[in-house]
Scaffold this active site. Structure first.
Site, PDB file in Angstrom:
ATOM      1  N   GLU A  42      16.445  41.718  -3.637  1.00 13.93           N
ATOM      2  CA  GLU A  42      17.891  41.585  -3.780  1.00 13.93           C
ATOM      3  C   GLU A  42      18.111  40.416  -4.730  1.00 13.93           C
ATOM      4  O   GLU A  42      17.855  39.261  -4.368  1.00 13.93           O
ATOM      5  CB  GLU A  42      18.576  41.306  -2.437  1.00 13.93           C
ATOM      6  CG  GLU A  42      20.097  41.167  -2.587  1.00 13.93           C
ATOM      7  CD  GLU A  42      20.790  40.619  -1.345  1.00 13.93           C
ATOM      8  OE1 GLU A  42      22.024  40.460  -1.388  1.00 13.93           O
ATOM      9  OE2 GLU A  42      20.105  40.323  -0.338  1.00 13.93           O
ATOM     10  N   ASP A  67      17.568  33.913  -5.360  1.00 14.59           N
ATOM     11  CA  ASP A  67      18.753  33.209  -5.844  1.00 14.59           C
ATOM     12  C   ASP A  67      18.353  31.773  -6.162  1.00 14.59           C
ATOM     13  O   ASP A  67      17.393  31.256  -5.596  1.00 14.59           O
ATOM     14  CB  ASP A  67      19.872  33.222  -4.799  1.00 14.59           C
ATOM     15  CG  ASP A  67      21.260  33.059  -5.405  1.00 14.59           C
ATOM     16  OD1 ASP A  67      21.509  32.013  -6.030  1.00 14.59           O
ATOM     17  OD2 ASP A  67      22.102  33.964  -5.252  1.00 14.59           O
ATOM     18  N   ASP A 116      27.398  38.072 -10.849  1.00 10.72           N
ATOM     19  CA  ASP A 116      28.364  37.610 -11.846  1.00 10.72           C
ATOM     20  C   ASP A 116      28.323  38.557 -13.048  1.00 10.72           C
ATOM     21  O   ASP A 116      27.250  38.784 -13.614  1.00 10.72           O
ATOM     22  CB  ASP A 116      27.988  36.185 -12.277  1.00 10.72           C
ATOM     23  CG  ASP A 116      29.055  35.511 -13.124  1.00 10.72           C
ATOM     24  OD1 ASP A 116      29.781  36.210 -13.857  1.00 10.72           O
ATOM     25  OD2 ASP A 116      29.156  34.271 -13.063  1.00 10.72           O
ATOM     26  N   LYS A 120      31.932  36.770 -20.661  1.00  6.61           N
ATOM     27  CA  LYS A 120      31.848  36.163 -21.992  1.00  6.61           C
ATOM     28  C   LYS A 120      30.413  35.946 -22.468  1.00  6.61           C
ATOM     29  O   LYS A 120      30.200  35.531 -23.606  1.00  6.61           O
ATOM     30  CB  LYS A 120      32.597  34.819 -21.993  1.00  6.61           C
ATOM     31  CG  LYS A 120      34.094  34.958 -21.759  1.00  6.61           C
ATOM     32  CD  LYS A 120      34.783  33.601 -21.830  1.00  6.61           C
ATOM     33  CE  LYS A 120      36.294  33.745 -21.616  1.00  6.61           C
ATOM     34  NZ  LYS A 120      36.990  32.431 -21.674  1.00  6.61           N
ATOM     35  N   ASP A 150      32.181  45.269  -8.371  1.00  6.57           N
ATOM     36  CA  ASP A 150      33.617  45.526  -8.511  1.00  6.57           C
ATOM     37  C   ASP A 150      34.033  45.366  -9.968  1.00  6.57           C
ATOM     38  O   ASP A 150      35.205  45.520 -10.295  1.00  6.57           O
ATOM     39  CB  ASP A 150      34.415  44.538  -7.650  1.00  6.57           C
ATOM     40  CG  ASP A 150      34.332  43.124  -8.199  1.00  6.57           C
ATOM     41  OD1 ASP A 150      33.195  42.652  -8.403  1.00  6.57           O
ATOM     42  OD2 ASP A 150      35.377  42.500  -8.428  1.00  6.57           O
ATOM     43  N   THR A 190      29.128  42.540   1.694  1.00  5.46           N
ATOM     44  CA  THR A 190      28.875  41.120   1.526  1.00  5.46           C
ATOM     45  C   THR A 190      30.191  40.345   1.638  1.00  5.46           C
ATOM     46  O   THR A 190      31.280  40.935   1.677  1.00  5.46           O
ATOM     47  CB  THR A 190      28.270  40.828   0.137  1.00  5.46           C
ATOM     48  OG1 THR A 190      29.260  41.095  -0.868  1.00  5.46           O
ATOM     49  CG2 THR A 190      27.039  41.693  -0.120  1.00  5.46           C
ATOM     50  N   TYR A 192      31.576  38.679  -0.668  1.00  2.00           N
ATOM     51  CA  TYR A 192      32.389  38.950  -1.859  1.00  2.00           C
ATOM     52  C   TYR A 192      33.002  40.340  -1.821  1.00  2.00           C
ATOM     53  O   TYR A 192      34.138  40.531  -2.247  1.00  2.00           O
ATOM     54  CB  TYR A 192      31.548  38.762  -3.122  1.00  2.00           C
ATOM     55  CG  TYR A 192      31.222  37.326  -3.394  1.00  2.00           C
ATOM     56  CD1 TYR A 192      32.199  36.454  -3.852  1.00  2.00           C
ATOM     57  CD2 TYR A 192      29.942  36.822  -3.169  1.00  2.00           C
ATOM     58  CE1 TYR A 192      31.914  35.115  -4.086  1.00  2.00           C
ATOM     59  CE2 TYR A 192      29.642  35.486  -3.393  1.00  2.00           C
ATOM     60  CZ  TYR A 192      30.638  34.636  -3.863  1.00  2.00           C
ATOM     61  OH  TYR A 192      30.348  33.311  -4.085  1.00  2.00           O
ATOM     62  N   GLU A 193      32.276  41.314  -1.311  1.00  5.14           N
ATOM     63  CA  GLU A 193      32.841  42.659  -1.251  1.00  5.14           C
ATOM     64  C   GLU A 193      34.063  42.698  -0.337  1.00  5.14           C
ATOM     65  O   GLU A 193      35.076  43.327  -0.672  1.00  5.14           O
ATOM     66  CB  GLU A 193      31.804  43.674  -0.769  1.00  5.14           C
ATOM     67  CG  GLU A 193      32.372  45.094  -0.700  1.00  5.14           C
ATOM     68  CD  GLU A 193      31.321  46.150  -0.480  1.00  5.14           C
ATOM     69  OE1 GLU A 193      31.707  47.332  -0.413  1.00  5.14           O
ATOM     70  OE2 GLU A 193      30.131  45.819  -0.387  1.00  5.14           O
TER      71      GLU A 193
END
Length: 232
Positions: A42, A67, A116, A120, A150, A190, A192-193
């Site tokens: 992951e 991570d 992320d 940019k 997303d 998660t 964030y989800e």
């Protein structure tokens, strides 16, 4: 650095399921897990919700969350220890050094969940060809890369990369909730989800395999990377 973060950084130093920049590990992960089960990664795992939940459901597989932020890894690592999930581990390290942590053919498949989108800086997107080239060095042939996001920008970008690299799409769902596809592993939510769903955002899912031939970063992608670096 905040006091809470310092406490967590110190704590993971003593966690048996957290390895920090483990360059001694390639080729030895099955010894670490003490079995020959397939290994799933992951990437940019954050709090490790996918690694932990998949580890609960699939005790015949091993899961490694990767991570750079140790204070986030702390959450998933602590839960895995408390629940006796010996098939779940975490690596604190840079994803672009993945081939220093895993050997050739050591990884069966991998998840990229709400990473992320780097709107940019395309070179930093985890489905950029430079990362696919890296994954190809550690994954078994036919291993599936699973993107859940997303970000329409990241989803579309990944489609472009899949086409230019002749990858094979395994599954493509543009809105997993409206189509009733949020089942099994896709039902895992998660932090964030949950936040994105509360904001009414669409969740995309794209699963694909890498080609048999070596990934080559196109010149235009290299130019993008140079432009990103110049802008920093």
């Amino acid at each position: 650095m905040g006091h809470k973060k310092l406490i967590r950084f110190r704590a993971i130093e003593g966690f048996r399921n957290v390895l920090q920049y483990p360059k001694h590990m390639p080729g030895t992960w099955h010894e670490f897990f003490q079995n020959n089960h397939p290994i799933t990664l992951e990437l940019a795992c954050g709090k490790g919700e996918y690694s932990v939940n998949l580890g609960r459901e699939h005790r015949n597989r091993n899961f490694v969350g990767v991570d750079i932020k140790g204070n986030r890894i702390y959450n998933g690592a602590k839960i895995a220890i408390q629940e006796g999930l010996d098939n779940v581990a975490f690596v604190r390290g840079q994803i672009d050094h993945l081939n220093e942590y895993f050997a050739e053919n050591e990884v069966s498949d991998l998840w990229i969940v709400f990473s992320d989108p780097f709107l940019k800086k395309p070179k930093n997107r985890l489905t950029h060809p430079r990362f696919l080239k890296l994954y190809q060095q550690v994954m078994k042939e036919g291993g599936v890369i699973k993107l859940k996001t997303d970000s329409r920008e990241l989803y579309d970008f990944t489609h472009e990369v899949i086409a230019e690299q002749s990858c094979s799409i395994v599954e493509d769902i543009q809105d997993i909730y409206s189509k009733g596809k949020a089942t099994g592993a896709l039902a895992i939510q998660t932090f964030y989800e949950k936040m994105h769903l509360a904001e009414g955002r669409t969740i995309y899912y794209l699963a694909f395999t890498l080609p048999a031939h070596p990934i080559v970063v196109p010149e235009r992608r290299k130019k993008e990377a140079e432009e990103d670096a110049a802008a920093e």
